[in-house]
Design an enzyme around this catalytic site. Sequence first.
Site, PDB file in Angstrom:
ATOM      1  N   HIS A  38       0.844  -1.210   0.000  1.00 29.30           N
ATOM      2  CA  HIS A  38       0.000   0.000   0.000  1.00 29.30           C
ATOM      3  C   HIS A  38       0.875   1.254   0.000  1.00 29.30           C
ATOM      4  O   HIS A  38       0.574   2.237  -0.673  1.00 29.30           O
ATOM      5  CB  HIS A  38      -0.887   0.053   1.257  1.00 29.30           C
ATOM      6  CG  HIS A  38      -1.851  -1.079   1.379  1.00 29.30           C
ATOM      7  ND1 HIS A  38      -1.700  -2.085   2.295  1.00 29.30           N
ATOM      8  CD2 HIS A  38      -2.994  -1.358   0.697  1.00 29.30           C
ATOM      9  CE1 HIS A  38      -2.704  -2.943   2.194  1.00 29.30           C
ATOM     10  NE2 HIS A  38      -3.500  -2.530   1.228  1.00 29.30           N
ATOM     11  N   SER A 186       0.659  -9.038   1.136  1.00 31.87           N
ATOM     12  CA  SER A 186      -0.797  -9.073   1.258  1.00 31.87           C
ATOM     13  C   SER A 186      -1.152  -8.975   2.732  1.00 31.87           C
ATOM     14  O   SER A 186      -0.415  -9.500   3.583  1.00 31.87           O
ATOM     15  CB  SER A 186      -1.329 -10.401   0.701  1.00 31.87           C
ATOM     16  OG  SER A 186      -2.640 -10.627   1.167  1.00 31.87           O
ATOM     17  N   ARG A 188      -3.274 -10.591   4.106  1.00 24.31           N
ATOM     18  CA  ARG A 188      -3.577 -11.946   4.588  1.00 24.31           C
ATOM     19  C   ARG A 188      -2.331 -12.709   5.019  1.00 24.31           C
ATOM     20  O   ARG A 188      -2.449 -13.712   5.724  1.00 24.31           O
ATOM     21  CB  ARG A 188      -4.273 -12.754   3.489  1.00 24.31           C
ATOM     22  CG  ARG A 188      -5.657 -12.198   3.160  1.00 24.31           C
ATOM     23  CD  ARG A 188      -6.188 -12.854   1.893  1.00 24.31           C
ATOM     24  NE  ARG A 188      -7.276 -12.066   1.337  1.00 24.31           N
ATOM     25  CZ  ARG A 188      -8.557 -12.304   1.557  1.00 24.31           C
ATOM     26  NH1 ARG A 188      -8.905 -13.301   2.306  1.00 24.31           N
ATOM     27  NH2 ARG A 188      -9.484 -11.538   1.023  1.00 24.31           N
TER      28      ARG A 188
END
Length: 258
Positions: A38, A186, A188
Amino acid sequence: MTRVFEDLSAWRHERRAQIRTGVTLGFVPTMGALHEGHLSLVRRSRAENDRTLVSIFVNPTQFDDPNDFVRYPQNVDEDVAMLRDEEVEFVLVPGASQLYPDDFRYRVTESERARVLEGACRPGHFDGVLTVVLKLLQIAAAERAYFGEKDWQQLSLVRGLVDAFFLPTAIVACATVREPDGLALSSRNQRLSPSDRLKAPQFYRALSTAPSPDAAARTLREAGFAVEYVEELEGRRLGAVHLGGVRLIDNVPLQGRR
Ligand code: PAF
């Protein structure tokens, strides 16, 4: 200084004032649990625009599995602190009732490319993504919006959305950020057990080096991954796997594979 907006009308008021004075805006939509992937979008936006807006909203309508929604990592305070360190000017943290005053009665559906790969495995997923992205792009009113190539199918569908609805925001694609061992960053990944974390980079390696999608899927199954799909589309090889209950997706360009 970083200003956090929870109220959509306060943000829209602020943005109208910026537009009057010619301030350009870059927009990075996120679901929080921010990582270097990000932040690479944020840095690109900061380099290309006068100001940057990051939204944090875990969008319930794009989760086909309610357990996945409940388990999705959330820590808005940590996210905002990271964005302050990056000197992001604006953060938008809207509530679900603000973004969905219609209770999702109105929604965007793409009827071809959203039905394959992720769309086939996660029915309704892209209706949720495209609907919330349309709302967020309207609300942000940015010159540019930044999306990661890791979610390749999402990126391609968002580009299609912008064309189909004549949206004025330019979509900027940013390369996938990887760990040194190749695993795509990620939110996750933090749910992988230590032993699965060691195994996870084999996913990228198989996508990059196997001679065919079937061979990649076979290698991954032999290594203990549950494979949802490995397929080739529009010059990419894309895959989705499960490892110890964590779902991972990734993709590589077909040209220049190792
Ligand atoms: O890629 C994501 O994080 C989400 O799908 C997005 C684009 C923020 C929409 O909820």
